[in-house]
Design an enzyme around this catalytic site. Structure first.
Site, mmCIF file in Angstrom:
data_model
loop_
_atom_site.group_PDB
_atom_site.id
_atom_site.type_symbol
_atom_site.label_atom_id
_atom_site.label_comp_id
_atom_site.label_asym_id
_atom_site.label_seq_id
_atom_site.Cartn_x
_atom_site.Cartn_y
_atom_site.Cartn_z
ATOM 1 N N ASP A 179 -2.026 -6.780 7.862
ATOM 2 C CA ASP A 179 -1.400 -6.121 6.713
ATOM 3 C C ASP A 179 -1.934 -6.575 5.358
ATOM 4 O OD1 ASP A 179 0.210 -4.056 7.245
ATOM 5 O OD2 ASP A 179 2.119 -5.144 7.158
ATOM 6 N N LYS B 61 -7.073 -4.696 4.787
ATOM 7 C CA LYS B 61 -8.465 -4.505 5.204
ATOM 8 C C LYS B 61 -8.822 -3.024 5.309
ATOM 9 C CE LYS B 61 -7.627 -7.038 8.911
ATOM 10 N NZ LYS B 61 -6.277 -7.529 8.532
ATOM 11 N N THR B 62 -7.971 -2.302 6.066
ATOM 12 C CA THR B 62 -8.302 -0.903 6.340
ATOM 13 C C THR B 62 -8.226 -0.064 5.056
ATOM 14 O OG1 THR B 62 -7.475 -1.178 8.579
ATOM 15 C CG2 THR B 62 -7.707 1.083 7.792
ATOM 16 N N HIS C 93 -3.711 -8.402 13.529
ATOM 17 C CA HIS C 93 -2.600 -8.883 14.358
ATOM 18 C C HIS C 93 -3.061 -10.011 15.270
ATOM 19 C CE1 HIS C 93 0.804 -8.945 17.050
ATOM 20 N NE2 HIS C 93 1.413 -7.973 16.371
HETATM 21 N N1 LIG Z 1 -0.044 -2.114 -3.678
HETATM 22 C C1 LIG Z 1 -1.028 -2.105 -2.779
HETATM 23 N N2 LIG Z 1 -0.721 -2.004 -1.496
HETATM 24 C C2 LIG Z 1 -1.737 -2.011 -0.595
HETATM 25 C C3 LIG Z 1 -3.077 -2.104 -1.000
HETATM 26 N N3 LIG Z 1 -3.852 -2.093 0.119
HETATM 27 C C4 LIG Z 1 -3.011 -2.008 1.162
HETATM 28 N N4 LIG Z 1 -1.735 -1.956 0.749
HETATM 29 C C5 LIG Z 1 -0.547 -1.905 1.590
HETATM 30 O O1 LIG Z 1 -0.698 -2.781 2.674
HETATM 31 C C6 LIG Z 1 -0.486 -2.102 3.886
HETATM 32 C C7 LIG Z 1 -1.418 -2.601 4.930
HETATM 33 O O2 LIG Z 1 -2.736 -2.255 4.595
HETATM 34 P P1 LIG Z 1 -3.824 -2.106 5.679
HETATM 35 O O3 LIG Z 1 -5.096 -1.800 4.997
HETATM 36 O O4 LIG Z 1 -3.419 -1.198 6.763
HETATM 37 O O5 LIG Z 1 -3.820 -3.586 6.235
HETATM 38 P P2 LIG Z 1 -4.780 -4.204 7.317
HETATM 39 O O6 LIG Z 1 -5.265 -5.501 6.822
HETATM 40 O O7 LIG Z 1 -5.814 -3.224 7.686
HETATM 41 O O8 LIG Z 1 -3.791 -4.433 8.522
HETATM 42 P P3 LIG Z 1 -4.181 -4.698 10.057
HETATM 43 O O9 LIG Z 1 -5.372 -3.875 10.319
HETATM 44 O O10 LIG Z 1 -3.035 -4.299 10.868
HETATM 45 O O11 LIG Z 1 -4.473 -6.149 10.160
HETATM 46 C C8 LIG Z 1 -0.704 -0.647 3.541
HETATM 47 O O12 LIG Z 1 0.085 0.168 4.360
HETATM 48 C C9 LIG Z 1 -0.279 -0.532 2.119
HETATM 49 O O13 LIG Z 1 1.106 -0.276 2.044
HETATM 50 C C10 LIG Z 1 -3.350 -2.206 -2.397
HETATM 51 O O14 LIG Z 1 -4.494 -2.317 -2.843
HETATM 52 N N5 LIG Z 1 -2.284 -2.206 -3.234
HETATM 53 MG MG LIG Z 2 -6.339 -2.469 9.469
#
Ligand SMILES: Nc1nc2c(ncn2[C@@H]2O[C@H](COP(=O)(O)OP(=O)(O)OP(=O)(O)O)[C@@H](O)[C@H]2O)c(=O)[nH]1
Ligand SMILES: [Mg+2]
Length: 569
Positions: free
Chosen positions: A21, A24-25, A72
């Site tokens: 969370d 990254k994505t 995760h």
């Molecule tokens: N305010 C804000 N929220 C963000 C930003 N980037 C991501 N988020 C929030 O963080 C959540 C998780 O982002 P992801 O990019 O899915 O996180 P991740 O690191 O890919 O998560 P995993 O792949 O499950 O490890 C998103 O659903 C957004 O709500 C950002 O630049 N600003």
């Molecule tokens: Mg991700």
């Protein structure tokens, strides 16, 4: 080997890393325009489960391949499969949270995989106050010394240009050294496309790959033929090491090929249940520990057999494709450590000295008894020096001397009547024995010019000859087969069946009788022959059988006729 840094055409792959969370994505999507969370479950739960891929164009014209990994803790296994083969990292830290457990674990895995260069993005910058942002950036600088730290927001786009330049700067300094090795592509996905059939994707670790290439899928040795190759959805004639490629493999069932297998040049890499590695421990790994081994996109249960302080032999539950220098990751509940493969196809052993020699590149010093040179190929960077060679075998000079000594000893103990010994039965024998000062006659080894002799058995021989002489045309049982063979070879007796023998003179008499009668009558039966020779029925029978074996006679019904060559004119 590449010399300087990578020019803008060198294909490079960047992998994300970071806690769940942390963004990254979203950051990958902001940078590339592509949402790599494509599975319905990923969209529903808002987390990444599988690997995602997207091309990233940089300001200097370079195009990077991005591998987005899940954060995760349950999916670290997938993260390792994604991080293997990448050239640089993009570590993502949430500005509101700072470093968390998988931030550290992913970093450790990157280091164990030898991925030293990359950029840290402190993301969600829009969601925190400037002081917090500065604190987390400071923390990130301490966590990854030497890496540029950039504050970004996937939401507002702040910092993205700076991040792209930072990535371009790091990419320009990356060296790749895998291009000159044989082709190996670790499969990370397989799917089927209508009209094309099975397609596999992966990072091409080494070599190149193009239409028409004949490769094998390992483990399993399935031969496949490449129909076409794409890099980032565009067909190419040949893909090169470092690129992310999609390969169409007609005639292959999609379900039969999956992540963890490799597409390789036939015979170029060992497929192995054992790996000798130099260990790099995060936590102490006990002798006998059961771990999960990751190599490329493959993983397998493994038992760790410690070889001293620094090395281990990993004994696997399933085979993997390996090469010298490959990095492996060892995990239990968490990441325990990693290692560098020193011998990708070692024998079962617990010999630390052997691994130490191999680690130094001294392959020759590990060779004693013959080994096939083609199996050593996996250990060698160049030619094999400092060992003896014969045919496909390599062995040490001292081993050859020991062999010669042992054979000499056995020859000295051989029966003088036949002073040879059976040649060694090992597969190397025919190549190696010719180097030694022995004579190979048939399947036996002799000293050069050695001739049979009675040794101390002259009396026995004389006694036997006496008995045979007085027995005349009656067969005599001879218990000493060696002696019988020797006397036959020197023309003094004739061996009949069942261990019986007759003097050579008596045999000639019997033969003469047979030839005369059979020539005159056209054939001769057992009773008639017995009466003419004046011996018993059994001995007559033994004589006739010997004549048959010698090619003198041939059985026709109950009688014998002379073979053409034996007929008197
Ligand atoms: N305010 C804000 N929220 C963000 C930003 N980037 C991501 N988020 C929030 O963080 C959540 C998780 O982002 P992801 O990019 O899915 O996180 P991740 O690191 O890919 O998560 P995993 O792949 O499950 O490890 C998103 O659903 C957004 O709500 C950002 O630049 N600003
Ligand atoms: Mg991700």
């Amino acid at each position: 080997m590449s010399t300087g840094g990578a020019d803008a055409r060198t294909p490079l792959t960047v992998g994300t890393a970071g806690h769940i969370d942390h963004g990254k994505t979203w950051l990958v999507r902001a940078l590339t325009g592509k949402d790599t969370d494509r599975l319905p479950e990923e969209r529903r739960r808002g987390i990444s489960i599988d690997l995602g891929y997207a091309p990233l164009d940089l300001p200097d014209g370079r195009r990077l391949s991005v591998v987005d990994v899940p954060g995760h803790e349950r999916f670290v296994r997938t993260m390792v499969a994604g991080a293997t083969g990448i050239d640089l990292f993009l570590l993502v830290v949430d500005a509101g949270e700072g470093a968390r457990p998988q931030t550290h674990e992913h970093l450790a895995i990157l280091r164990l995989l030898g991925v030293e260069r990359g950029v840290v993005a402190v993301t969600k910058a829009d969601a925190v106050d400037p002081e917090t942002l500065e604190l987390v950036q400071e923390e990130a600088r301490e966590l990854v010394p030497g890496a540029e730290v950039v504050a970004v927001s996937a939401k507002t786009g702040v910092g993205l240009d700076e991040l792209r330049s930072a990535l371009a700067g790091v990419a320009a300094g990356v060296e790749r050294a895998r291009a000159d090795r044989p082709t190996r592509l670790w499969v990370d996905r397989s799917f089927s496309l209508s009209g094309i059939g099975t397609v596999v994707t992966g990072t091409l670790w080494s070599g190149s790959l193009g239409e028409g290439d004949e490769l094998v899928v390992e483990p399993g040795r399935r031969r496949v033929r490449v129909r076409s190759v794409q890099v980032h959805d565009r067909p190419v004639e040949r893909a090169e090491a470092g690129q992310r490629v999609a390969v169409a493999l007609p005639g292959v069932e999609r379900r039969t090929i999956a992540r963890g297998e490799a597409l390789v040049e036939p015979g170029a890499y060992p497929v192995t249940y054992r790996l000798d590695v130099a260990l790099d421990e995060l936590a102490p790994i006990a002798d006998g520990a059961r771990v999960l081994l990751h190599l490329g996109t493959a993983h397998a249960a493994a038992r760790v057999v410690r070889l001293g302080e620094r090395w281990a032999q990993l004994r696997l539950s399933a085979p993997v494709v390996a090469a010298r220098g490959d990095r492996v990751i060892l995990r239990g509940e968490t990441t325990l450590g990693g290692g560098v493969v020193i011998d990708p196809a070692p024998p079962r052993h617990r010999d630390a000295a052997r691994v130490e020699l191999l680690e130094r590149g001294d392959v020759a010093a590990t060779i004693h008894a013959p080994v096939r040179v083609d199996l050593l190929r996996h250990l060698l960077d160049g030619e094999l020096g400092g060992v003896e060679r014969a045919g496909p075998w390599a062995f040490s000079r001292s081993w050859l001397a020991e062999l010669e000594g042992a054979l000499r000893e056995r020859i000295a103990a051989a029966d003088p009547i036949d002073p040879g010994i059976p040649a060694p039965p090992e597969p190397w024998a025919s190549d190696v024995v010719s180097l030694l000062p022995f004579e190979l006659r048939g399947a036996k080894l002799y000293l050069p010019g050695a001739a049979p002799s009675l040794g101390g058995r002259g009396d026995e021989a004389a006694e036997l000859e006496g008995r045979l002489a007085s027995a005349g045309v009656r067969a005599t049982k001879v218990d000493d087969g060696e002696l019988a063979r020797f006397l036959e070879a020197t023309g003094r007796l004739v061996r009949l069946g069942n261990g019986y023998a007759m003097s050579a003179d008596a045999y000639e008499v019997a033969k003469d009788v047979l030839v005369r009668e059979a020539s005159a009558a056209g054939e001769i039966g057992l009773a008639r022959f017995r009466d003419l020779v004046g011996t018993g029925r059994r001995d007559a029978q033994l004589l006739l059988e010997r004549f048959d074996r010698d090619g003198l006679t041939r059985r026709v019904g109950d009688s014998r006729v002379l073979r053409r060559a034996a007929q008197t004119p």
